[in-house]
Design a protein around this motif. Structure first.
Motif, PDB file in Angstrom:
ATOM      1  N   PRO A  82       0.832  -1.209   0.000  1.00 59.47           N
ATOM      2  CA  PRO A  82       0.000   0.000   0.000  1.00 59.47           C
ATOM      3  C   PRO A  82       0.867   1.259   0.000  1.00 59.47           C
ATOM      4  O   PRO A  82       1.912   1.312   0.645  1.00 59.47           O
ATOM      5  CB  PRO A  82      -0.804  -0.101   1.294  1.00 59.47           C
ATOM      6  N   LEU A  83       0.444   2.266  -0.752  1.00 55.69           N
ATOM      7  CA  LEU A  83       1.203   3.513  -0.820  1.00 55.69           C
ATOM      8  C   LEU A  83       1.336   4.183   0.542  1.00 55.69           C
ATOM      9  O   LEU A  83       2.316   4.877   0.804  1.00 55.69           O
ATOM     10  CB  LEU A  83       0.548   4.485  -1.806  1.00 55.69           C
ATOM     11  N   SER A  84       0.371   3.948   1.410  1.00 58.61           N
ATOM     12  CA  SER A  84       0.426   4.561   2.733  1.00 58.61           C
ATOM     13  C   SER A  84       1.601   4.041   3.565  1.00 58.61           C
ATOM     14  O   SER A  84       2.012   4.672   4.531  1.00 58.61           O
ATOM     15  CB  SER A  84      -0.886   4.329   3.488  1.00 58.61           C
ATOM     16  N   CYS A  85       2.156   2.891   3.166  1.00 56.14           N
ATOM     17  CA  CYS A  85       3.294   2.320   3.889  1.00 56.14           C
ATOM     18  C   CYS A  85       4.631   2.895   3.414  1.00 56.14           C
ATOM     19  O   CYS A  85       5.664   2.642   4.023  1.00 56.14           O
ATOM     20  CB  CYS A  85       3.325   0.799   3.717  1.00 56.14           C
ATOM     21  N   LEU A  86       4.628   3.636   2.333  1.00 51.67           N
ATOM     22  CA  LEU A  86       5.872   4.152   1.771  1.00 51.67           C
ATOM     23  C   LEU A  86       6.227   5.501   2.375  1.00 51.67           C
ATOM     24  O   LEU A  86       5.352   6.297   2.711  1.00 51.67           O
ATOM     25  CB  LEU A  86       5.751   4.285   0.251  1.00 51.67           C
ATOM     26  N   GLY A  87       7.505   5.752   2.442  1.00 54.43           N
ATOM     27  CA  GLY A  87       7.988   7.022   2.958  1.00 54.43           C
ATOM     28  C   GLY A  87       7.961   8.096   1.894  1.00 54.43           C
ATOM     29  O   GLY A  87       7.707   7.829   0.705  1.00 54.43           O
ATOM     30  N   PRO A  88       8.253   9.347   2.252  1.00 49.78           N
ATOM     31  CA  PRO A  88       8.196  10.455   1.309  1.00 49.78           C
ATOM     32  C   PRO A  88       9.188  10.319   0.157  1.00 49.78           C
ATOM     33  O   PRO A  88       8.881  10.709  -0.967  1.00 49.78           O
ATOM     34  CB  PRO A  88       8.505  11.682   2.158  1.00 49.78           C
ATOM     35  N   ASP A  89      10.371   9.756   0.389  1.00 51.83           N
ATOM     36  CA  ASP A  89      11.349   9.575  -0.690  1.00 51.83           C
ATOM     37  C   ASP A  89      10.838   8.589  -1.733  1.00 51.83           C
ATOM     38  O   ASP A  89      10.964   8.816  -2.938  1.00 51.83           O
ATOM     39  CB  ASP A  89      12.701   9.106  -0.132  1.00 51.83           C
ATOM     40  N   ALA A  90      10.252   7.485  -1.281  1.00 44.47           N
ATOM     41  CA  ALA A  90       9.718   6.479  -2.201  1.00 44.47           C
ATOM     42  C   ALA A  90       8.559   7.052  -3.003  1.00 44.47           C
ATOM     43  O   ALA A  90       8.451   6.836  -4.219  1.00 44.47           O
ATOM     44  CB  ALA A  90       9.283   5.237  -1.438  1.00 44.47           C
ATOM     45  N   LEU A  91       7.679   7.797  -2.338  1.00 44.07           N
ATOM     46  CA  LEU A  91       6.545   8.411  -3.040  1.00 44.07           C
ATOM     47  C   LEU A  91       7.024   9.421  -4.075  1.00 44.07           C
ATOM     48  O   LEU A  91       6.478   9.501  -5.180  1.00 44.07           O
ATOM     49  CB  LEU A  91       5.611   9.098  -2.036  1.00 44.07           C
ATOM     50  N   ARG A  92       8.069  10.190  -3.759  1.00 47.07           N
ATOM     51  CA  ARG A  92       8.638  11.150  -4.696  1.00 47.07           C
ATOM     52  C   ARG A  92       9.216  10.430  -5.914  1.00 47.07           C
ATOM     53  O   ARG A  92       9.044  10.872  -7.052  1.00 47.07           O
ATOM     54  CB  ARG A  92       9.718  11.987  -4.005  1.00 47.07           C
ATOM     55  N   GLN A  93       9.896   9.301  -5.690  1.00 50.28           N
ATOM     56  CA  GLN A  93      10.463   8.533  -6.804  1.00 50.28           C
ATOM     57  C   GLN A  93       9.357   8.001  -7.716  1.00 50.28           C
ATOM     58  O   GLN A  93       9.466   8.068  -8.942  1.00 50.28           O
ATOM     59  CB  GLN A  93      11.314   7.377  -6.286  1.00 50.28           C
ATOM     60  N   ILE A  94       8.294   7.486  -7.110  1.00 48.43           N
ATOM     61  CA  ILE A  94       7.159   6.979  -7.904  1.00 48.43           C
ATOM     62  C   ILE A  94       6.546   8.116  -8.715  1.00 48.43           C
ATOM     63  O   ILE A  94       6.252   7.973  -9.902  1.00 48.43           O
ATOM     64  CB  ILE A  94       6.110   6.317  -6.986  1.00 48.43           C
ATOM     65  N   ASP A  95       6.361   9.258  -8.080  1.00 50.54           N
ATOM     66  CA  ASP A  95       5.806  10.422  -8.768  1.00 50.54           C
ATOM     67  C   ASP A  95       6.692  10.840  -9.939  1.00 50.54           C
ATOM     68  O   ASP A  95       6.191  11.164 -11.025  1.00 50.54           O
ATOM     69  CB  ASP A  95       5.628  11.569  -7.781  1.00 50.54           C
ATOM     70  N   ASN A  96       8.002  10.828  -9.749  1.00 56.30           N
ATOM     71  CA  ASN A  96       8.933  11.196 -10.826  1.00 56.30           C
ATOM     72  C   ASN A  96       8.851  10.233 -11.997  1.00 56.30           C
ATOM     73  O   ASN A  96       8.880  10.639 -13.157  1.00 56.30           O
ATOM     74  CB  ASN A  96      10.369  11.258 -10.302  1.00 56.30           C
ATOM     75  N   VAL A  97       8.738   8.923 -11.700  1.00 53.88           N
ATOM     76  CA  VAL A  97       8.634   7.919 -12.768  1.00 53.88           C
ATOM     77  C   VAL A  97       7.332   8.120 -13.546  1.00 53.88           C
ATOM     78  O   VAL A  97       7.322   8.104 -14.785  1.00 53.88           O
ATOM     79  CB  VAL A  97       8.724   6.490 -12.196  1.00 53.88           C
ATOM     80  N   LEU A  98       6.228   8.318 -12.838  1.00 56.94           N
ATOM     81  CA  LEU A  98       4.939   8.519 -13.509  1.00 56.94           C
ATOM     82  C   LEU A  98       4.944   9.795 -14.352  1.00 56.94           C
ATOM     83  O   LEU A  98       4.423   9.819 -15.473  1.00 56.94           O
ATOM     84  CB  LEU A  98       3.806   8.565 -12.484  1.00 56.94           C
ATOM     85  N   PHE A  99       5.554  10.859 -13.820  1.00 58.54           N
ATOM     86  CA  PHE A  99       5.665  12.111 -14.569  1.00 58.54           C
ATOM     87  C   PHE A  99       6.471  11.895 -15.851  1.00 58.54           C
ATOM     88  O   PHE A  99       6.077  12.342 -16.927  1.00 58.54           O
ATOM     89  CB  PHE A  99       6.323  13.184 -13.698  1.00 58.54           C
ATOM     90  N   ALA A 100       7.590  11.193 -15.745  1.00 57.31           N
ATOM     91  CA  ALA A 100       8.438  10.946 -16.915  1.00 57.31           C
ATOM     92  C   ALA A 100       7.690  10.132 -17.967  1.00 57.31           C
ATOM     93  O   ALA A 100       7.788  10.410 -19.163  1.00 57.31           O
ATOM     94  CB  ALA A 100       9.718  10.226 -16.493  1.00 57.31           C
ATOM     95  N   GLU A 101       6.926   9.146 -17.539  1.00 55.03           N
ATOM     96  CA  GLU A 101       6.157   8.339 -18.495  1.00 55.03           C
ATOM     97  C   GLU A 101       5.106   9.182 -19.203  1.00 55.03           C
ATOM     98  O   GLU A 101       4.904   9.055 -20.412  1.00 55.03           O
ATOM     99  CB  GLU A 101       5.488   7.163 -17.775  1.00 55.03           C
ATOM    100  N   ARG A 102       4.427  10.067 -18.472  1.00 50.81           N
ATOM    101  CA  ARG A 102       3.428  10.949 -19.100  1.00 50.81           C
ATOM    102  C   ARG A 102       4.077  11.862 -20.129  1.00 50.81           C
ATOM    103  O   ARG A 102       3.558  12.057 -21.223  1.00 50.81           O
ATOM    104  CB  ARG A 102       2.730  11.797 -18.036  1.00 50.81           C
ATOM    105  N   GLU A 103       5.225  12.442 -19.774  1.00 54.02           N
ATOM    106  CA  GLU A 103       5.907  13.351 -20.691  1.00 54.02           C
ATOM    107  C   GLU A 103       6.392  12.625 -21.937  1.00 54.02           C
ATOM    108  O   GLU A 103       6.310  13.152 -23.043  1.00 54.02           O
ATOM    109  CB  GLU A 103       7.066  14.060 -19.987  1.00 54.02           C
ATOM    110  N   GLN A 104       6.901  11.405 -21.774  1.00 58.07           N
ATOM    111  CA  GLN A 104       7.334  10.632 -22.940  1.00 58.07           C
ATOM    112  C   GLN A 104       6.160  10.333 -23.851  1.00 58.07           C
ATOM    113  O   GLN A 104       6.273  10.384 -25.076  1.00 58.07           O
ATOM    114  CB  GLN A 104       8.007   9.330 -22.499  1.00 58.07           C
TER     115      GLN A 104
END
Length: 142
Positions: free
Chosen positions: A9-31
């Motif tokens: 669950p995302l609620s179990c992840l820390g802020p660094d992990a959530l930021r990394q996931i957000d960056n990956v999703l952002f990069a995929e959208r931009e591509q």
């Protein structure tokens, strides 16, 4: 199911992990956006911008530049682009043809279409526009 394949669950992840996931999703959208913008035209035409106006091909943009010069020189008047013509038969709308350019030269109205490929659909529309509107399309080879 192995430990690495279990959903966390995302609620179990820390802020660094959530930021990394957000960056990956952002990069995929931009591509995806870049891929959509660079989608190739099936006939190899490349969209081109001239005078702040987008054209479907370099050939059409070049023709616009020539016609603008002719208009400034007084050789033609009333230059328009992307002029629509309805193809209606017996009161039923069949299709629409859009002239790349329309202008007046020596008192005669001219409708131009810049053509790289004369598709069967284009040839049919050209005949219908001539029959319905009395317009003979001037084709400019790309």
């Amino acid at each position: 199911m192995s430990r690495s394949a279990r959903a966390i669950p995302l609620s179990c992840l820390g802020p660094d992990a959530l930021r990394q996931i957000d960056n990956v999703l952002f990069a995929e959208r931009e591509q995806g956006k870049l891929r959509a913008e660079k989608k190739a035209n099936k006939f190899g035409a490349e969209r081109t911008k001239v005078d702040g106006v987008w054209f479907d091909s370099k050939a059409e943009a070049n023709r616009w530049s020539v016609l603008k010069l002719e208009e400034r020189a007084g050789l033609i008047t009333g230059l328009e682009r992307q002029v629509p013509y309805d193809i209606t038969i017996n009161g039923e709308h069949i299709a629409k043809w859009i002239a790349d350019f329309r202008y007046v030269r020596d008192g005669v109205a001219v409708c131009e279409d810049v053509k790289g490929v004369r598709t069967p659909v284009y040839r049919l529309k050209a005949k219908l526009v001539q029959a319905i509107h009395g317009i003979r399309i001037t084709e400019i080879a790309a």
